[in-house]
Motif scaffolding. Structure first.
Motif, PDB file in Angstrom:
ATOM      1  N   ILE A  51      -9.948   0.907   0.567  1.00  0.00           N
ATOM      2  CA  ILE A  51      -8.808   1.801   0.418  1.00  0.00           C
ATOM      3  C   ILE A  51      -9.240   3.045  -0.328  1.00  0.00           C
ATOM      4  O   ILE A  51      -9.724   2.989  -1.458  1.00  0.00           O
ATOM      5  CB  ILE A  51      -7.657   1.098  -0.328  1.00  0.00           C
ATOM      6  N   GLU A  52      -9.024   4.176   0.303  1.00  0.00           N
ATOM      7  CA  GLU A  52      -9.376   5.459  -0.312  1.00  0.00           C
ATOM      8  C   GLU A  52      -8.352   5.812  -1.381  1.00  0.00           C
ATOM      9  O   GLU A  52      -7.151   5.825  -1.122  1.00  0.00           O
ATOM     10  CB  GLU A  52      -9.364   6.534   0.778  1.00  0.00           C
ATOM     11  N   LYS A  68      -6.350   3.991   7.434  1.00  0.00           N
ATOM     12  CA  LYS A  68      -6.251   2.882   6.488  1.00  0.00           C
ATOM     13  C   LYS A  68      -4.806   2.376   6.408  1.00  0.00           C
ATOM     14  O   LYS A  68      -4.563   1.161   6.336  1.00  0.00           O
ATOM     15  CB  LYS A  68      -6.718   3.321   5.097  1.00  0.00           C
ATOM     16  N   TYR A 100       1.108   5.112   0.837  1.00  0.00           N
ATOM     17  CA  TYR A 100       0.443   6.106   1.680  1.00  0.00           C
ATOM     18  C   TYR A 100       1.159   7.444   1.529  1.00  0.00           C
ATOM     19  O   TYR A 100       2.379   7.544   1.761  1.00  0.00           O
ATOM     20  CB  TYR A 100       0.462   5.643   3.135  1.00  0.00           C
ATOM     21  N   ARG A 139      -1.914  -0.368  -4.383  1.00  0.00           N
ATOM     22  CA  ARG A 139      -3.064   0.409  -3.934  1.00  0.00           C
ATOM     23  C   ARG A 139      -2.558   1.665  -3.235  1.00  0.00           C
ATOM     24  O   ARG A 139      -1.433   1.693  -2.730  1.00  0.00           O
ATOM     25  CB  ARG A 139      -3.926  -0.415  -2.971  1.00  0.00           C
ATOM     26  N   ARG A 140      -3.369   2.706  -3.202  1.00  0.00           N
ATOM     27  CA  ARG A 140      -2.904   3.990  -2.684  1.00  0.00           C
ATOM     28  C   ARG A 140      -3.945   4.606  -1.758  1.00  0.00           C
ATOM     29  O   ARG A 140      -5.150   4.424  -1.941  1.00  0.00           O
ATOM     30  CB  ARG A 140      -2.636   4.967  -3.847  1.00  0.00           C
ATOM     31  N   THR A 141      -3.455   5.363  -0.795  1.00  0.00           N
ATOM     32  CA  THR A 141      -4.361   6.048   0.125  1.00  0.00           C
ATOM     33  C   THR A 141      -3.685   7.273   0.708  1.00  0.00           C
ATOM     34  O   THR A 141      -2.461   7.377   0.735  1.00  0.00           O
ATOM     35  CB  THR A 141      -4.808   5.117   1.263  1.00  0.00           C
ATOM     36  N   ARG A 142      -4.518   8.204   1.194  1.00  0.00           N
ATOM     37  CA  ARG A 142      -4.026   9.340   1.966  1.00  0.00           C
ATOM     38  C   ARG A 142      -4.584   9.303   3.393  1.00  0.00           C
ATOM     39  O   ARG A 142      -4.380  10.246   4.163  1.00  0.00           O
ATOM     40  CB  ARG A 142      -4.410  10.666   1.294  1.00  0.00           C
ATOM     41  N   CYS A 143      -5.262   8.221   3.711  1.00  0.00           N
ATOM     42  CA  CYS A 143      -5.922   8.086   5.003  1.00  0.00           C
ATOM     43  C   CYS A 143      -4.997   7.387   6.006  1.00  0.00           C
ATOM     44  O   CYS A 143      -4.584   6.242   5.788  1.00  0.00           O
ATOM     45  CB  CYS A 143      -7.224   7.303   4.833  1.00  0.00           C
ATOM     46  N   ILE A 163      -5.892   7.868  -3.892  1.00  0.00           N
ATOM     47  CA  ILE A 163      -5.150   9.114  -3.698  1.00  0.00           C
ATOM     48  C   ILE A 163      -5.816  10.234  -4.477  1.00  0.00           C
ATOM     49  O   ILE A 163      -6.168  10.101  -5.632  1.00  0.00           O
ATOM     50  CB  ILE A 163      -3.691   8.954  -4.160  1.00  0.00           C
ATOM     51  N   LEU A 220       0.860  -1.186   0.000  1.00  0.00           N
ATOM     52  CA  LEU A 220       0.000   0.000   0.000  1.00  0.00           C
ATOM     53  C   LEU A 220       0.892   1.231   0.000  1.00  0.00           C
ATOM     54  O   LEU A 220       1.854   1.311   0.773  1.00  0.00           O
ATOM     55  CB  LEU A 220      -0.908   0.006   1.230  1.00  0.00           C
TER      56      LEU A 220
END
Length: 656
Positions: A651-652, A636, A447, A629-633, A654, A445
């Protein structure tokens, strides 16, 4: 079906002889491409993502080709050039011995190291006549060296290092270029460097590193046998390092340390002569002192910079002019002494090269070349470096006429090899990009935190340190924090120390010792920069998180970048798009590549830089990274690293 493809099948040659072998179609594709390049004498560029198994993918076709040619009575020779000494040793002691038993044709191999790894017999025996008083520790070291010197067959200092550890006297006796007289040396036939190169020339496979590959022309000029000249095929592993190494190799330089050492060598030599050597002694001592004093004309803090910068230029030129006068005086003295002693000849050869290089910095640089300096605490190196090495590298390859395979896990930008081929001028090479077989969607992931202050904000280090602690509290694995500057690394280390957090930091031990401690989970945080961005392989739960402090753009203060910017002004090139951006993308790929090293690994990549998602060029970075997968949370990211099963739909994505 080709024999190479059959060898990589589930029931093929490799599976039968290597219990841990796992077939991968990407590995087969690379092996077939390498075999085709060998058969057709065509250059090949292969980006092989982590886990492809690129080493066996090029070794098996190489060995197969050598075996076939031996049976046909034709003796093909191969150089494998690697990025590091560690990879040299892995190939020589581990990878090749596993595969060579599959080929009964008696393939031979040799590993060739840089000249500073070998004992200089001439220098060592002279030391007995010139040495001064030694303390107890130095005497013990000398005794150990003398005992080893009568037993060794190779003169490789690695033998005694394994028994005795570091030896402070060893650097006085290496076959370094600054002292070596080459073929003119009275002990040339006994020389360990000569023996190592002769052995390499007779071997079917020779393992070198990139620096040694380019240095081959220099040692050839000194009278040693050439290794590259006699080869048919060269495989460049970790080829992403080649442009920088080639640029260094095609540079001219003068070093205050080398000139000081040369002056000291002349002082030692003067004591061996029966003639009146007072003039030689005085001039050599002047050279030694002037070399030490040269450092004082450059920035005190150990900075690097362009040679053209004022007010540096005028005072440094005066110092270099004085050095040039001293070298000229020494040359006159040695010319008179040459008739009395044959050992004078190598000193004259070195002196003439020093004179030539000093002269380069007293005249206007050639077109396409920029002058700059590198400072350490006590010494300075002046360099003249070509801005464009493509034509130089092309001329080099045309001269040696080898088939060449270039491979690395990081050669492309957005799955395109144009940047790498442009740097080295590789116009006619075949190209292949093979993605990693790992399932990055499930195993990783990315982030990008929202709360980290901007690059120039003083609170940034505090926020990065806090995030490091927060993430390590969420996982049993460790976190490797990679920094783009020592300044930020030390600031974060200071904050962690103030909070009583345990951590490992680059520089407190050798790289290998630090990585061993990290793998053993002695501490859960490792702070590093520079060399730790690549060549670090930590598998399993020992590493669960890689944090990168910011996008790794080259510092605007870097003199090589400044030289490129000056050149770009005259050519109206967009230096950001053609150089700075692809350089940074490749560096980020290297750093991110430390995270997932095995199909069972699972980890979080944190990039603490908003520009990845707020700037248009951020897409170039994202498109070049593995398909994570990518997120800024934050929540998560914490759930993922704590091994909670986070579904893809949770997953939120980006966004800004």
């Amino acid at each position: 079906m080709s024999s190479i493809k059959k060898a990589f099948l589930k029931n093929g040659l490799l599976a039968k002889h290597l219990p841990d072998f796992v077939p991968r179609h990407e590995q087969v594709a690379m092996a077939q491409a390498v075999q085709s390049a060998i058969d057709s004498h065509t250059d090949l560029i292969v980006e092989a993502g982590t886990g492809v198994g690129k080493t066996f993918a090029y070794l098996l076709p190489v060995l197969s080709s050598l075996a076939q040619n031996k049976s046909d009575g034709y003796f093909k020779k191969v150089v494998i050039s690697t990025g590091t000494k560690a990879l040299q040793e892995q190939l020589f002691y581990k990878d090749l011995p596993r595969l060579m038993p599959l080929f009964p044709e008696g393939i031979t191999m040799a590993m060739l190291k840089g000249r500073n790894n070998y004992l200089c017999i001439h220098k060592f025996e002279q030391f007995e006549h010139t040495r001064g008083t030694l303390d107890a520790q130095q005497l013990n070291e000398l005794v150990a060296l003398k005992q080893w010197s009568v037993q060794t067959d190779t003169g490789d200092f690695a033998e005694i290092e394994q028994q005795k550890g570091d030896n402070s006297l060893q650097q006085s006796f290496t076959a370094r270029q600054e002292y070596c007289s080459g073929k003119a040396c009275a002990d040339f036939e006994r020389c360990y460097l000569k023996k190592a190169r002769d052995k390499a020339q007779q071997a079917d496979i020779v393992i070198v590193n990139h620096h040694l590959y380019f240095a081959d022309i220099q040692v050839k000029q000194a009278g040693f046998s050439s290794v590259v000249d006699s080869m048919d095929l060269v495989v460049f592993d970790e080829a992403h390092q080649l442009p920088n190494v080639a640029q260094h190799a095609f540079s001219e330089s003068i070093s205050s340390w080398h000139m000081m050492y040369f002056g000291q060598s002349l002082l030692d030599f003067s004591q061996l002569l029966s003639a009146d050597t007072r003039q030689l002694f005085a001039a050599a001592n002047t050279l030694r002192l002037q070399s030490v004093e040269l450092r004082a004309y450059f920035p005190a803090q150990g900075d690097n910079g362009l040679w053209q910068d004022e007010p540096l230029l005028s005072s440094a030129i005066d110092a270099l002019t004085n050095l040039g006068s001293t070298l000229a005086q020494l040359k006159e003295i040695l010319l008179l002494l040459r008739e009395l002693n044959d050992d004078v000849a190598p000193f004259l050869s070195i002196l003439e090269q020093l004179e030539l290089n000093v002269g380069l910095f007293l005249t206007k640089p050639r077109k396409g070349v920029f002058s700059w300096f590198q400072c350490t605490k006590n010494h300075v190196v002046l360099r003249q470096t070509p801005l464009d090495i493509a034509h130089l590298f092309n001329d080099w390859l045309a001269n040696i006429q080898t088939t060449n395979v270039f491979t690395s896990a990081t050669l492309s930008v957005e799955n395109n090899l144009n940047y790498f081929t442009r740097l080295l001028g590789l116009k006619d090479a075949k190209e292949l990009v093979l993605n990693s077989p790992f399932d990055f969607q499930q195993q990783s992931l990315l982030y990008v935190p929202r709360h980290i202050p901007a690059i120039e904000d003083d609170r940034r280090a505090q926020a990065i340190a806090a995030l490091l602690l927060e993430m390590t509290n969420e996982t049993l694995g460790g976190c490797l924090a990679l920094f783009t500057s020592y300044k930020m690394l030390y600031r974060v280390a200071e904050i962690l120390d103030e909070q009583g957090a345990g951590f490992l930091i680059q520089g407190q031990q050798s790289k290998q010792d630090i990585l061993t401690a990290f793998r053993q989970k002695q501490e859960s945080i490792l702070l590093a920069t520079a060399s730790f961005w690549e060549g670090v392989d930590i598998r399993g739960d020992a590493l669960s998180c890689v944090m990168i402090d910011k996008l790794p753009f080259t510092s605007p203060a870097d003199p090589k970048l400044q030289g490129q910017l000056l050149f770009a002004q005259s050519t109206q090139d967009n230096i950001f798009e053609s150089l700075q951006l692809p350089q940074a993308v490749m560096a980020l790929k290297q750093g991110a590549g430390r995270l997932i090293r095995h199909e069972l690994d699972r980890g979080l990549l944190i990039v603490c830089d908003d520009r990845l998602v707020t700037k248009p060029y951020g897409q170039s970075f994202l498109a070049s990274l593995p398909n994570m997968r990518r997120t800024r949370c934050l929540d998560k990211a914490k759930q993922f690293i704590s091994r909670v099963d986070v579904k893809e739909k949770d997953i939120e994505p980006i966004s800004n």
